[in-house]
Write an enzyme that holds these catalytic residues in place. Structure first.
Site, PDB file in Angstrom:
ATOM      1  N   ASP A  49       0.834  -1.205   0.000  1.00 10.45           N
ATOM      2  CA  ASP A  49       0.000   0.000   0.000  1.00 10.45           C
ATOM      3  C   ASP A  49       0.869   1.255   0.000  1.00 10.45           C
ATOM      4  OD1 ASP A  49      -2.353   1.407  -0.034  1.00 10.45           O
ATOM      5  OD2 ASP A  49      -2.722   1.243   2.114  1.00 10.45           O
ATOM      6  N   ASN A 101       1.278   3.366  -2.912  1.00 12.87           N
ATOM      7  CA  ASN A 101       1.808   3.808  -4.221  1.00 12.87           C
ATOM      8  C   ASN A 101       1.278   5.190  -4.597  1.00 12.87           C
ATOM      9  OD1 ASN A 101       2.891   1.292  -4.388  1.00 12.87           O
ATOM     10  ND2 ASN A 101       1.623   0.553  -6.080  1.00 12.87           N
ATOM     11  N   ARG A 120      -0.064   7.582  -2.677  1.00 13.98           N
ATOM     12  CA  ARG A 120       0.419   8.670  -1.810  1.00 13.98           C
ATOM     13  C   ARG A 120       1.883   8.986  -2.082  1.00 13.98           C
ATOM     14  NH1 ARG A 120      -1.228   5.992   3.454  1.00 13.98           N
ATOM     15  NH2 ARG A 120      -1.627   4.284   2.002  1.00 13.98           N
ATOM     16  N   ARG A 149      -0.574   9.272 -10.055  1.00 14.70           N
ATOM     17  CA  ARG A 149      -0.615   8.037  -9.255  1.00 14.70           C
ATOM     18  C   ARG A 149       0.068   6.861  -9.971  1.00 14.70           C
ATOM     19  NH1 ARG A 149      -4.049   7.353  -5.140  1.00 14.70           N
ATOM     20  NH2 ARG A 149      -4.381   5.186  -5.746  1.00 14.70           N
ATOM     21  N   HIS A 191       2.652   3.404  -9.070  1.00 15.69           N
ATOM     22  CA  HIS A 191       2.510   1.978  -9.398  1.00 15.69           C
ATOM     23  C   HIS A 191       3.759   1.474 -10.134  1.00 15.69           C
ATOM     24  CE1 HIS A 191      -1.412   2.158  -7.784  1.00 15.69           C
ATOM     25  NE2 HIS A 191      -1.989   2.790  -8.781  1.00 15.69           N
ATOM     26  N   GLU A 236     -12.161  -4.918  -4.848  1.00 17.05           N
ATOM     27  CA  GLU A 236     -12.641  -3.531  -4.671  1.00 17.05           C
ATOM     28  C   GLU A 236     -11.900  -2.554  -5.585  1.00 17.05           C
ATOM     29  OE1 GLU A 236     -11.805  -5.624  -2.146  1.00 17.05           O
ATOM     30  OE2 GLU A 236     -13.828  -6.027  -1.399  1.00 17.05           O
ATOM     31  N   TRP A 287     -11.461  -2.738  -8.613  1.00 15.65           N
ATOM     32  CA  TRP A 287     -12.166  -2.562  -9.897  1.00 15.65           C
ATOM     33  C   TRP A 287     -12.976  -1.266  -9.887  1.00 15.65           C
ATOM     34  CZ3 TRP A 287     -10.508  -5.071 -13.871  1.00 15.65           C
ATOM     35  CH2 TRP A 287     -10.081  -6.394 -13.767  1.00 15.65           C
ATOM     36  N   LEU A 300      11.433 -20.093  -4.927  1.00 16.01           N
ATOM     37  CA  LEU A 300      10.416 -19.270  -4.265  1.00 16.01           C
ATOM     38  C   LEU A 300       9.118 -19.369  -5.067  1.00 16.01           C
ATOM     39  CD1 LEU A 300       9.674 -16.745  -2.305  1.00 16.01           C
ATOM     40  CD2 LEU A 300      10.264 -15.351  -4.286  1.00 16.01           C
ATOM     41  N   ARG A 350       1.946  -5.077   6.049  1.00 21.38           N
ATOM     42  CA  ARG A 350       1.230  -4.043   5.290  1.00 21.38           C
ATOM     43  C   ARG A 350       2.058  -2.771   5.311  1.00 21.38           C
ATOM     44  NH1 ARG A 350      -4.950  -2.576   4.513  1.00 21.38           N
ATOM     45  NH2 ARG A 350      -4.645  -0.782   3.156  1.00 21.38           N
ATOM     46  N   ARG A 385      -5.031  -2.304   8.741  1.00 19.28           N
ATOM     47  CA  ARG A 385      -6.197  -3.163   8.510  1.00 19.28           C
ATOM     48  C   ARG A 385      -5.811  -4.210   7.481  1.00 19.28           C
ATOM     49  NH1 ARG A 385      -8.068   2.088   6.751  1.00 19.28           N
ATOM     50  NH2 ARG A 385      -7.553   2.355   4.559  1.00 19.28           N
ATOM     51  N   GLU A 417       1.334 -13.530  12.067  1.00 20.45           N
ATOM     52  CA  GLU A 417       1.791 -12.359  12.814  1.00 20.45           C
ATOM     53  C   GLU A 417       1.650 -11.157  11.888  1.00 20.45           C
ATOM     54  OE1 GLU A 417       2.841 -12.226  15.977  1.00 20.45           O
ATOM     55  OE2 GLU A 417       2.479 -14.373  16.197  1.00 20.45           O
TER      56      GLU A 417
HETATM   57  C1  FPP Z   1      -1.810   0.095  -3.418  1.00 15.97           C
HETATM   58  O1  FPP Z   1      -1.439   1.436  -3.446  1.00 15.97           O
HETATM   59  C2  FPP Z   1      -1.298  -0.578  -4.611  1.00 15.97           C
HETATM   60  C3  FPP Z   1      -2.081  -1.086  -5.593  1.00 15.97           C
HETATM   61  C4  FPP Z   1      -3.550  -1.031  -5.573  1.00 15.97           C
HETATM   62  C5  FPP Z   1      -1.503  -1.707  -6.795  1.00 15.97           C
HETATM   63  C6  FPP Z   1      -0.257  -2.504  -6.563  1.00 15.97           C
HETATM   64  C7  FPP Z   1       0.180  -3.040  -7.850  1.00 15.97           C
HETATM   65  C8  FPP Z   1       1.423  -2.972  -8.326  1.00 15.97           C
HETATM   66  C9  FPP Z   1       2.572  -2.396  -7.597  1.00 15.97           C
HETATM   67  C10 FPP Z   1       1.704  -3.553  -9.664  1.00 15.97           C
HETATM   68  C11 FPP Z   1       1.704  -5.033  -9.556  1.00 15.97           C
HETATM   69  C12 FPP Z   1       2.432  -5.680 -10.643  1.00 15.97           C
HETATM   70  C13 FPP Z   1       2.645  -7.005 -10.708  1.00 15.97           C
HETATM   71  C14 FPP Z   1       3.478  -7.531 -11.787  1.00 15.97           C
HETATM   72  C15 FPP Z   1       2.084  -7.948  -9.720  1.00 15.97           C
HETATM   73  P1  FPP Z   1      -2.573   2.553  -3.546  1.00 15.97           P
HETATM   74  O2  FPP Z   1      -2.717   2.956  -4.955  1.00 15.97           O
HETATM   75  O3  FPP Z   1      -3.823   2.062  -2.883  1.00 15.97           O
HETATM   76  O4  FPP Z   1      -1.892   3.672  -2.690  1.00 15.97           O
HETATM   77  P2  FPP Z   1      -2.608   4.803  -1.822  1.00 15.97           P
HETATM   78  O5  FPP Z   1      -3.256   4.096  -0.659  1.00 15.97           O
HETATM   79  O6  FPP Z   1      -1.458   5.648  -1.410  1.00 15.97           O
HETATM   80  O7  FPP Z   1      -3.582   5.499  -2.720  1.00 15.97           O
END
Ligand code: FPP
Length: 258
Positions: free
Chosen positions: A21, A23, A25, A34, A38, A68, A70, A132, A189, A195, A208
């Site tokens: 979580d 990305n 922000r 945003r 990502h 969610e 989506w 892995l 997280r 959460r 844990e």
């Molecule tokens: C949460 O940050 C992150 C996501 C919803 C997307 C995570 C996905 C990737 C990093 C790409 C995945 C790629 C592969 C190959 C698996 P947020 O956007 O909810 O951040 P915020 O809470 O700060 O808005």
């Protein structure tokens, strides 16, 4: 001396699950779109997969896209799909070389055709990997998964494949998308929220939890190892009292009690 040297190889978490979580922000704080968060998040995945492999972690599950998610603006959803397909295609050879096996959990039917095809290809290409298992939760939510499992169990009871009396905790686990993957020992997280957002609710019964303020794009080897070291400082009692604990080498719940 690296932080890796402080990790007790005898008490590793067998399975680490991560809610990536922060990305959005991370990007907004830097004045970027945003989507840039990502993109940087994908680089963090690469670092963490490498670090997990170095630490001999056997299973890593990443929450990449929830049911969610989506509901986010179409532009962000499409951008994420494109990014995932690009990252998966770019990384497949390296994953294969490093013995990383890709698996996926979630409602694959909701993914656009091109994304599903790319994923299936990557899963197939890496299926022999035994260093892995990198399990990607995509279009996943625990409530969706449990609802699907309940439907399939009901079908099997109706069709005489399963006796109602024989339904046990193991039966439920077998009908989940994570069947064959041990339950997470450690759930991390990033991004400061505390959460679990509909993620692996059944499977994390005895995990844990480790919460960090670090945004996912900034998360790296040092942060992963700090979380593992913190995990190793905890006593996992699985409902027992301290004097009864005889942890096995992974600190996981003894099999017969899972
Ligand atoms: C949460 O940050 C992150 C996501 C919803 C997307 C995570 C996905 C990737 C990093 C790409 C995945 C790629 C592969 C190959 C698996 P947020 O956007 O909810 O951040 P915020 O809470 O700060 O808005």
């Amino acid at each position: 001396m690296s932080l890796l040297d402080y990790i007790d190889q005898e008490r590793l978490p067998n399975h680490i699950a991560i809610i990536m979580d922060g990305n959005g922000r991370w990007a907004t704080n830097k004045g970027f779109e945003r989507g840039e968060g990502h993109k940087e998040g994908v680089r963090a995945i690469s670092r963490v997969v490498e670090a997990a492999t170095k630490a001999s972690i056997k299973y890593l599950t990443l929450y990449a896209f929830s049911t969610e998610n989506w509901n986010r603006p179409a532009e962000e959803v499409n951008g994420l799909m494109d990014l995932m397909v690009y990252a998966i295609s770019e990384e497949t050879e390296k994953l294969k070389k490093n013995g990383v096996r890709i698996t996926c959990i979630g409602d694959m039917d909701r993914l656009p055709e091109y994304a599903r095809t790319a994923l299936i290809e990557c899963i197939d290409q890496t299926k022999e990997g035994n260093t892995l298992t990198l399990n990607i939760a995509l279009s996943y939510s625990s409530k969706w998964e449990l609802t699907e499992a309940a439907r399939r169990i009901a079908d099997d009871v109706l069709n005489g494949v399963l006796n109602k009396e024989d339904i046990s905790e193991e039966t439920i686990s077998m009908y989940l998308t994570t069947h064959g993957i041990p339950d997470p020992d450690l759930l991390i997280r990033t991004g400061g929220e505390q959460r679990i957002s509909n993620f692996l609710l059944w499977q994390c019964a005895y995990a844990e939890f480790y919460f960090t303020e670090v945004y996912w794009p900034d998360f790296g080897e040092k942060d992963l190892y700090e979380a593992i070291i913190d995990f190793q400082g905890r006593e996992r009692r699985f409902g027992k009292i301290s004097e009864q604990i005889e942890c096995n080498s992974t600190g996981s719940k003894p099999e017969k009690e899972q």
